[in-house]
Design an enzyme around this catalytic site. Structure first.
Site, mmCIF file in Angstrom:
data_model
loop_
_atom_site.group_PDB
_atom_site.id
_atom_site.type_symbol
_atom_site.label_atom_id
_atom_site.label_comp_id
_atom_site.label_asym_id
_atom_site.label_seq_id
_atom_site.Cartn_x
_atom_site.Cartn_y
_atom_site.Cartn_z
ATOM 1 C CE LYS A 237 -8.273 -2.226 5.055
ATOM 2 N NZ LYS A 237 -8.445 -3.468 4.336
ATOM 3 C CG ASP B 122 -3.029 4.133 4.278
ATOM 4 O OD1 ASP B 122 -4.084 4.008 4.929
ATOM 5 O OD2 ASP B 122 -2.755 3.436 3.283
ATOM 6 C CD1 TRP C 186 -2.058 -2.229 1.878
ATOM 7 C CD2 TRP C 186 -2.961 -1.322 0.039
ATOM 8 N NE1 TRP C 186 -3.057 -3.063 1.432
ATOM 9 C CE2 TRP C 186 -3.632 -2.530 0.314
ATOM 10 C CE3 TRP C 186 -3.354 -0.571 -1.064
ATOM 11 C CZ2 TRP C 186 -4.661 -3.016 -0.485
ATOM 12 C CZ3 TRP C 186 -4.391 -1.051 -1.866
ATOM 13 C CH2 TRP C 186 -5.031 -2.256 -1.573
HETATM 14 N N1 PMP Z 1 -4.122 1.341 2.558
HETATM 15 C C1 PMP Z 1 -4.147 0.240 3.336
HETATM 16 C C2 PMP Z 1 -3.198 0.132 4.490
HETATM 17 C C3 PMP Z 1 -5.068 -0.785 3.083
HETATM 18 O O1 PMP Z 1 -5.093 -1.879 3.832
HETATM 19 C C4 PMP Z 1 -5.964 -0.644 1.978
HETATM 20 C C5 PMP Z 1 -7.022 -1.675 1.653
HETATM 21 N N2 PMP Z 1 -6.791 -2.933 2.059
HETATM 22 C C6 PMP Z 1 -5.869 0.499 1.183
HETATM 23 C C7 PMP Z 1 -4.958 1.480 1.512
HETATM 24 C C8 PMP Z 1 -6.762 0.695 -0.015
HETATM 25 O O2 PMP Z 1 -8.035 0.985 0.429
HETATM 26 P P1 PMP Z 1 -9.277 1.156 -0.556
HETATM 27 O O3 PMP Z 1 -9.619 -0.208 -1.047
HETATM 28 O O4 PMP Z 1 -10.314 1.769 0.323
HETATM 29 O O5 PMP Z 1 -8.863 2.044 -1.671
#
Ligand code: PMP
Length: 354
Positions: free
Chosen positions: A188, A164, A97
């Protein structure tokens, strides 16, 4: 069959959140939440209460705005640099991520990778690095959902710290004043998918020289109180219900104590096991996503273990497709009892092998 939901996201939510959201979707006063204007008195009140509970429970200081936006955390990978990156930004590369966030930032300027654990399959959070002072911000991913590592401290940064917190928001008290901006998807620890939260210190905005399209400008949404356009009303309502639940159980301090107990139970079982081993470096092990594999000599039993637990109601412990093995996500709503069930099944599997 009773299900023990260890999904990584979308993930388990408190029953009160699901029931409360269903009640509103079903409709009180003859109208469903899905049928009323986002500018109605009713929804306006919900949004206001959601923001004020968010601020109260996370202890958001004066001078920060809290907004809710569609598009998930991934859109924030782009909105953050769009709004904050003038020349260069620094990123800590702690997982997939973080890397995706860096990729988007490169559309807007130079990206300095201050440290990375990619060469070690992201099994730890790098610590020996200096945050450059000639950057517009420093970006971290506080919980690496896929690799099961977590940054537990609110670090000091000489430049605005951007985080994030998609997968650990509201799992612990946060010193929000140390951050310039915190964002995350809600699916989450907070609510249903399709929504992101952003907490931003107002004085770091409005400094880039580029023009920003209206919908991608944080200023637009701050000014309009998250009502510039039609927001995802049902996900916002689910966040509201979840914040009420967090408050009812005693707030983030209590949630954190529960999360510590749950994670300790599972990590202790993994550490004591003959057949399983954890994949993340001990000091950086996430309270939210516990990643483990079968030891090399038992590798061929992974499929059997997966079938064994799934036949007993355990859901969602398959590791991310990019890493394999197992990942049990222990988000806020997951009862301690579920961890006990998983641990018992792990012990039973071990006895069978013996
Ligand atoms: N950052 C992290 C740490 C994540 O775990 C996730 C999704 N698993 C995301 C970003 C992306 O999130 P989204 O699917 O809401 O775009």
């Amino acid at each position: 069959m009773k299900k023990y939901n260890f999904n990584a996201g979308p993930a388990i939510l408190p029953r009160e959140v699901i029931d409360g959201t269903m009640y509103a979707v079903n409709g009180y006063d003859g109208l469903s939440l899905m049928e009323i204007s986002h500018r109605s008195k009713e929804f306006g009140g919900i949004l206001k209460d959601t923001v004020s509970l968010f601020r109260e429970l996370l202890d958001v200081p004066y001078g920060y705005s809290v907004i809710f936006l569609g598009g998930g955390a991934s859109l924030q990978f782009c909105m953050v640099p769009y709004n904050l990156l003038e020349t260069r930004a620094a990123y800590l590369n702690t997982g997939s991520w973080a890397k995706k966030a860096m990729k988007e930032a490169k559309f807007f300027g130079d990206v300095v990778e201050v440290a990375s654990s990619e060469d070690s399959d992201y099994t730890f959070i790098p610590k020996d690095y200096a945050i450059p002072t000639d950057v517009d911000y420093f970006h971290v991913t506080t919980n690496n959902t896929i690799f099961g590592t977590e940054l537990f401290t609110d670090i000091y940064s000489p430049v605005p710290l951007v985080a994030d917190m998609s997968s650990d928001i509201f799992s612990r008290p946060v010193d929000v004043g140390k951050y310039g901006l915190i964002y995350g998807g809600v699916q989450k620890n907070l609510g249903t998918a399709g929504l992101a939260f952003v907490v931003v210190r107002d004085d770091i905005l409005g400094k880039v020289s580029r023009s920003i399209p209206t919908m991608l400008d944080y200023g637009t949404h701050i000014k309009a109180g998250s009502l510039y356009n039609t927001p995802p009303v049902v996900p916002i309502y689910s966040v509201f219900k979840n914040l009420e639940w967090i408050k009812s159980v005693g707030g983030v301090g209590e949630i954190n104590a529960r999360n510590r107990r749950k994670a300790a139970l599972l990590y202790d079982a993994i550490d004591a096991s003959r057949i399983f081993r954890g994949t993340a470096s001990v000091g950086d092990r996430s309270l939210m996503n516990v990643c483990f594999v079968m030891k090399d000599e038992y590798k061929e039993l992974e499929g059997r273990f997966a079938d064994y637990v799934s036949a007993r109601g355990v859901v969602g412990i398959k590791g991310h497709r990019s890493v394999g093995g197992f990942r049990a996500s222990l988000y806020n709503a997951l009862p301690e009892e579920y961890v006990g069930v998983l641990v018992s099944l792990m012990k039973e599997s071990e006895r069978e092998v013996a």
